[in-house]
Design an enzyme around this catalytic site. Structure first.
Site, PDB file in Angstrom:
ATOM      1  N   CYS A 281       0.864  -1.319   0.027  1.00  0.00           N
ATOM      2  CA  CYS A 281       0.185  -0.088  -0.135  1.00  0.00           C
ATOM      3  C   CYS A 281       0.889   1.199  -0.044  1.00  0.00           C
ATOM      4  O   CYS A 281       0.618   2.210  -0.710  1.00  0.00           O
ATOM      5  CB  CYS A 281      -1.026  -0.081   1.040  1.00  0.00           C
ATOM      6  SG  CYS A 281      -0.181   0.037   2.923  1.00  0.00           S
ATOM      7  N   HIS A 329      -2.545   1.311   7.002  1.00  0.00           N
ATOM      8  CA  HIS A 329      -2.858   1.245   5.621  1.00  0.00           C
ATOM      9  C   HIS A 329      -3.151   2.549   4.921  1.00  0.00           C
ATOM     10  O   HIS A 329      -3.468   3.753   5.536  1.00  0.00           O
ATOM     11  CB  HIS A 329      -4.240   0.364   5.345  1.00  0.00           C
ATOM     12  CG  HIS A 329      -4.646   0.197   3.892  1.00  0.00           C
ATOM     13  ND1 HIS A 329      -3.989  -0.838   3.087  1.00  0.00           N
ATOM     14  CD2 HIS A 329      -5.548   0.459   3.013  1.00  0.00           C
ATOM     15  CE1 HIS A 329      -4.418  -0.869   1.812  1.00  0.00           C
ATOM     16  NE2 HIS A 329      -5.273  -0.166   1.705  1.00  0.00           N
ATOM     17  N   HIS A 341      -5.601   2.085  -4.271  1.00  0.00           N
ATOM     18  CA  HIS A 341      -4.799   1.330  -3.341  1.00  0.00           C
ATOM     19  C   HIS A 341      -4.322   0.044  -3.606  1.00  0.00           C
ATOM     20  O   HIS A 341      -5.109  -0.598  -4.690  1.00  0.00           O
ATOM     21  CB  HIS A 341      -5.334   1.505  -1.991  1.00  0.00           C
ATOM     22  CG  HIS A 341      -6.517   0.443  -1.792  1.00  0.00           C
ATOM     23  ND1 HIS A 341      -6.856  -0.151  -0.385  1.00  0.00           N
ATOM     24  CD2 HIS A 341      -7.546  -0.003  -2.687  1.00  0.00           C
ATOM     25  CE1 HIS A 341      -7.977  -0.905  -0.543  1.00  0.00           C
ATOM     26  NE2 HIS A 341      -8.385  -0.953  -2.015  1.00  0.00           N
TER      27      HIS A 341
END
Length: 367
Positions: A281, A329, A341
């Site tokens: 990520c 994240h 993402h």
């Protein structure tokens, strides 16, 4: 169901969800009808073939939550791995720089020693008589005085050489001390990286083992549950009216970062990866901004710590949306309530709703 596989039973599923890293190796239990009572006449009746008990929606939801937990733990460990990797690279470069300074300092010290030795030998050849006696015995007093001035200048120069030698020696000692300290940090970060790697592989293996117990149809149902959970969270987020307040346009750098990130759609998530064929990520977001000529921290946690925070209603395309309380994240806002993402292992870079996960906050790389 397919041959050689059985569905997860209730007992197996709840065992998996009770233990953080449980390895579910036990196949589902078959529930057969009671065998018929023996009869004294006629052909014996064969017992019916056992059938697997289907997995309920409640059980699948428990699996989904457990997978979320395992992959979240893996994401936290991935951030720790990436941070240790970044520090290791930085400290390795610093050690190389220090080693170069040590080599240069040693060469300088050797040169100063040679010059100081030459000055000392020249002074020795000047004789051992005191200056007053040499003045009395000189046929040319003025020449002697001029020479004496040069001698004093030489003595000052020699003292300067000795002082510079002392400073160079001190610098060398400091360089060596700094190099030793950096080496210790380097080793500590290597250990931290190795420990994080162990945690990542353990969590991912547990998640994969859990998923492997499901039949194809059950996996499809699980994927639907994941989509429904994300859709519900996104609907709640949009229902708050936040999208109506988001009107900012992307900066020139932000547009470049968004283009880079969206160009990676379809590439797989791989922990620790920064492209070009796969990403995690923060690898995706950091490389997207690097491509726009604006380097940012490597990890989602450092992106949250170091970049400027902006209100959700003020975010613009290119801003980074940080998720979960531990900033484990990150995705890039691309407009219209969506982010791009790299989700997790087993998934590809994709677009999803910005509100589909718990938002911690928003940061702006090019503030």
């Amino acid at each position: 169901m397919g041959s050689g596989k059985r569905s997860l039973t209730t007992a197996t599923l709840f065992l998996a969800c009770a233990c953080a890293c449980a390895v579910l190796a036990t196949p589902g239990v078959a529930y057969a009808s009671p065998a018929p009572k023996p009869t004294t006449t006629g052909t014996p009746t064969a017992p019916p073939t056992p059938t697997a008990k289907p997995v309920s929606t409640k059980e699948l939801e428990a699996v989904r939550l457990k997978l979320d937990e395992l992959y979240h733990d893996a994401a936290v460990a991935t951030d720790a791995y990436n941070a240790a990797e970044e520090k290791t690279e930085k400290q390795s470069a610093e050690i190389v720089d220090l080693a170069r300074e040590i080599v240069k300092g040693q060469a300088k010290l050797d040169e100063l020693k040679d010059r100081a030795g030459a000055a000392a030998r020249a002074q020795y050849r000047g004789g051992s008589l005191p200056p007053e006696a040499r003045l009395w015995l000189s046929d040319n007093p003025q020449g002697f005085l001029d020479g004496a001035g040069r001698v004093r200048a030489g003595e000052h120069a020699t003292k300067g050489l000795l002082d510079e030698m002392a400073r160079t020696q001190q610098d060398l000692k400091q360089y060596e001390k700094d190099a030793s300290a950096q080496w210790k940090k380097l080793e500590a970060n290597r250990e931290a990286r190795a420990e994080a790697k162990k945690k990542i592989t353990k969590r991912i293996a547990a998640a994969e083992q859990l998923e492997s117990q499901l039949e194809k149809k059950e996996k499809e149902r699980l994927a639907k549950l994941e989509e429904q959970a994300a859709y519900q969270a996104q609907s709640v987020w949009l229902g708050s009216g936040v999208l109506a307040d988001i009107k900012s346009k992307a900066s020139a750098e932000g547009r470049k970062a968004v283009k880079y990130a969206t160009d990676q759609i379809g590439k797989p998530y791989v922990w620790g990866a920064e492209g070009p064929s796969s990403f995690d990520c923060s690898g995706l977001t950091s490389q997207a901004w690097a491509s726009a000529g604006h380097p940012i921290p490597r990890t989602s946690q450092e992106q949250w710590k170091q970049l400027k925070h902006v209100a959700v209603q003020d975010m613009r395309p290119g801003d980074l949306v940080i998720y979960f309380d531990d900033a484990s994240h990150v995705g890039m806002y691309i407009g219209d309530g969506a982010i791009v993402h790299a989700p997790r292992p087993g998934r590809n870079v994709t677009i999803t709703g910005a509100g589909s996960m718990q938002i911690l906050g928003v940061v702006r790389p090019d503030a």
